[in-house]
Design a protein around this motif. Structure first.
Motif, PDB file in Angstrom:
ATOM      1  N   ARG A   1       0.825  -1.211   0.000  1.00 49.16           N
ATOM      2  CA  ARG A   1       0.000   0.000   0.000  1.00 49.16           C
ATOM      3  C   ARG A   1       0.859   1.261   0.000  1.00 49.16           C
ATOM      4  NH1 ARG A   1      -5.661  -0.581   1.480  1.00 49.16           N
ATOM      5  NH2 ARG A   1      -6.081  -2.786   1.649  1.00 49.16           N
ATOM      6  N   ILE A   2       1.963   1.218   0.729  1.00 48.25           N
ATOM      7  CA  ILE A   2       2.871   2.368   0.739  1.00 48.25           C
ATOM      8  C   ILE A   2       3.454   2.578  -0.650  1.00 48.25           C
ATOM      9  CG2 ILE A   2       5.082   3.218   1.625  1.00 48.25           C
ATOM     10  CD1 ILE A   2       4.349   1.816   4.303  1.00 48.25           C
ATOM     11  N   THR A   3       3.864   1.492  -1.284  1.00 44.38           N
ATOM     12  CA  THR A   3       4.402   1.583  -2.644  1.00 44.38           C
ATOM     13  C   THR A   3       3.352   2.116  -3.609  1.00 44.38           C
ATOM     14  OG1 THR A   3       5.901  -0.251  -2.208  1.00 44.38           O
ATOM     15  CG2 THR A   3       5.464   0.265  -4.519  1.00 44.38           C
ATOM     16  N   GLN A   4       2.125   1.625  -3.481  1.00 40.90           N
ATOM     17  CA  GLN A   4       1.043   2.104  -4.342  1.00 40.90           C
ATOM     18  C   GLN A   4       0.803   3.600  -4.117  1.00 40.90           C
ATOM     19  OE1 GLN A   4      -2.760   0.228  -3.709  1.00 40.90           O
ATOM     20  NE2 GLN A   4      -3.561   0.946  -5.658  1.00 40.90           N
ATOM     21  N   ALA A   5       0.822   4.043  -2.876  1.00 32.86           N
ATOM     22  CA  ALA A   5       0.633   5.466  -2.581  1.00 32.86           C
ATOM     23  C   ALA A   5       1.777   6.286  -3.179  1.00 32.86           C
ATOM     24  CB  ALA A   5       0.555   5.691  -1.069  1.00 32.86           C
ATOM     25  N   TYR A   6       2.994   5.801  -3.029  1.00 32.76           N
ATOM     26  CA  TYR A   6       4.149   6.501  -3.597  1.00 32.76           C
ATOM     27  C   TYR A   6       4.018   6.595  -5.116  1.00 32.76           C
ATOM     28  CZ  TYR A   6       8.910   7.478  -5.100  1.00 32.76           C
ATOM     29  OH  TYR A   6      10.003   8.019  -5.709  1.00 32.76           O
TER      30      TYR A   6
ATOM     31  N   ASP B   1       4.227   2.994 -19.808  1.00 26.09           N
ATOM     32  CA  ASP B   1       4.049   3.402 -18.411  1.00 26.09           C
ATOM     33  C   ASP B   1       3.044   2.452 -17.739  1.00 26.09           C
ATOM     34  OD1 ASP B   1       3.729   4.634 -15.974  1.00 26.09           O
ATOM     35  OD2 ASP B   1       3.224   6.607 -16.801  1.00 26.09           O
ATOM     36  N   MET B   2       3.536   1.281 -17.347  1.00 21.09           N
ATOM     37  CA  MET B   2       2.651   0.242 -16.830  1.00 21.09           C
ATOM     38  C   MET B   2       2.041   0.589 -15.475  1.00 21.09           C
ATOM     39  SD  MET B   2       2.504  -1.668 -19.302  1.00 21.09           S
ATOM     40  CE  MET B   2       3.384  -1.300 -20.789  1.00 21.09           C
ATOM     41  N   LYS B   3       2.765   1.349 -14.675  1.00 24.30           N
ATOM     42  CA  LYS B   3       2.195   1.753 -13.380  1.00 24.30           C
ATOM     43  C   LYS B   3       0.993   2.667 -13.592  1.00 24.30           C
ATOM     44  CE  LYS B   3       6.273   0.993 -10.637  1.00 24.30           C
ATOM     45  NZ  LYS B   3       7.260   1.538  -9.720  1.00 24.30           N
ATOM     46  N   GLN B   4       1.052   3.524 -14.590  1.00 19.82           N
ATOM     47  CA  GLN B   4      -0.087   4.380 -14.923  1.00 19.82           C
ATOM     48  C   GLN B   4      -1.257   3.537 -15.423  1.00 19.82           C
ATOM     49  OE1 GLN B   4      -0.657   7.443 -14.291  1.00 19.82           O
ATOM     50  NE2 GLN B   4      -2.465   7.840 -15.498  1.00 19.82           N
ATOM     51  N   VAL B   5      -0.942   2.526 -16.221  1.00 17.78           N
ATOM     52  CA  VAL B   5      -1.993   1.622 -16.715  1.00 17.78           C
ATOM     53  C   VAL B   5      -2.693   0.976 -15.524  1.00 17.78           C
ATOM     54  CG1 VAL B   5      -2.498  -0.480 -18.030  1.00 17.78           C
ATOM     55  CG2 VAL B   5      -0.785   1.141 -18.882  1.00 17.78           C
ATOM     56  N   VAL B   6      -1.915   0.464 -14.594  1.00 11.10           N
ATOM     57  CA  VAL B   6      -2.492  -0.196 -13.418  1.00 11.10           C
ATOM     58  C   VAL B   6      -3.343   0.788 -12.618  1.00 11.10           C
ATOM     59  CG1 VAL B   6      -1.947  -1.302 -11.204  1.00 11.10           C
ATOM     60  CG2 VAL B   6      -0.729  -1.982 -13.298  1.00 11.10           C
ATOM     61  N   ASN B   7      -2.837   1.987 -12.389  1.00  8.72           N
ATOM     62  CA  ASN B   7      -3.607   2.981 -11.637  1.00  8.72           C
ATOM     63  C   ASN B   7      -4.938   3.289 -12.321  1.00  8.72           C
ATOM     64  OD1 ASN B   7      -1.729   3.289  -9.581  1.00  8.72           O
ATOM     65  ND2 ASN B   7      -0.679   4.963 -10.589  1.00  8.72           N
ATOM     66  N   CYS B   8      -4.885   3.532 -13.620  1.00 11.78           N
ATOM     67  CA  CYS B   8      -6.116   3.849 -14.361  1.00 11.78           C
ATOM     68  C   CYS B   8      -7.101   2.681 -14.333  1.00 11.78           C
ATOM     69  CB  CYS B   8      -5.799   4.201 -15.815  1.00 11.78           C
ATOM     70  SG  CYS B   8      -4.986   5.788 -16.044  1.00 11.78           S
ATOM     71  N   MET B   9      -6.593   1.479 -14.598  1.00  4.68           N
ATOM     72  CA  MET B   9      -7.490   0.329 -14.693  1.00  4.68           C
ATOM     73  C   MET B   9      -8.060  -0.069 -13.339  1.00  4.68           C
ATOM     74  SD  MET B   9      -7.783   0.136 -17.798  1.00  4.68           S
ATOM     75  CE  MET B   9      -9.077  -1.082 -17.613  1.00  4.68           C
ATOM     76  N   GLU B  10      -7.296   0.094 -12.285  1.00  5.36           N
ATOM     77  CA  GLU B  10      -7.851  -0.192 -10.964  1.00  5.36           C
ATOM     78  C   GLU B  10      -8.968   0.791 -10.639  1.00  5.36           C
ATOM     79  OE1 GLU B  10      -4.405  -0.456  -8.396  1.00  5.36           O
ATOM     80  OE2 GLU B  10      -4.228  -2.611  -8.799  1.00  5.36           O
ATOM     81  N   TRP B  11      -8.803   2.050 -11.051  1.00  8.55           N
ATOM     82  CA  TRP B  11      -9.870   3.038 -10.855  1.00  8.55           C
ATOM     83  C   TRP B  11     -11.103   2.635 -11.667  1.00  8.55           C
ATOM     84  CZ3 TRP B  11     -12.926   6.215 -13.761  1.00  8.55           C
ATOM     85  CH2 TRP B  11     -13.636   7.204 -13.074  1.00  8.55           C
TER      86      TRP B  11
END
Length: 163
Positions: free
Chosen positions: A4-9, A64-74
């Protein structure tokens, strides 16, 4: 906890992901209202989901896979589940080191929602191939050919695993 800390960062790391998160925080109180099927809020909800999905696809093209993950989780938190949403999430997780389990789950969910799509079997097969589980990978590629007998990617993957 560290996840969760990593995700927040990761969320706060760039201005773009911070803005997306700020949008999520602003829109979160309205999510329950959207679920009541008010036509105006439903249209707004669908538009925002489509925009986030497009952002995720663009981020994927840019690597930018982290952005993909953030968008898709939303997207998956906000709207109805769609197989193509889980598919894109699985593709992103497959590229991120240490996220093969998450990729597997995403492709399995895509297959639950649409078991007739050969590409989802191929995605799951690629996860197994990358994880070194050749027998499972082969089974997924063969299943893809049952749904799409002319699928070149599945044929190539089977040849690679057998050859």
């Amino acid at each position: 906890l560290f996840g969760r800390i990593t995700q927040a960062y990761d969320t706060l790391l760039t201005e773009k992901t911070r803005k997306d998160y700020d949008l999520y925080l602003v829109m979160r109180p309205f999510q329950q209202k959207w679920r009541r099927s008010d036509p105006e809020t439903t249209i707004n909800n669908e538009l925002q989901i489509a925009q986030q999905y497009q952002r995720a696809k663009e981020a994927f093209k840019q690597g930018d896979m982290k952005q993909v993950v953030n968008c898709m989780e939303w997207v998956l938190r906000t709207g109805p589940e769609k197989a193509e949403h889980h598919d894109l999430l699985g593709q992103a997780f497959m590229v991120i080191p240490g996220k093969l389990r998450e990729a597997e789950e995403a492709f399995k969910k895509a297959l639950q929602l649409n078991p007739a799509n050969a590409n989802y079997y191929i995605g799951l097969g690629l996860v197994y191939k990358k994880g070194g589980v050749k027998s499972r990978a082969l089974a997924q590629f063969q299943e893809a050919l049952k749904w799409d007998p002319d699928n070149k990617r599945a044929q190539e993957e089977i040849q690679q695993l057998k050859g």
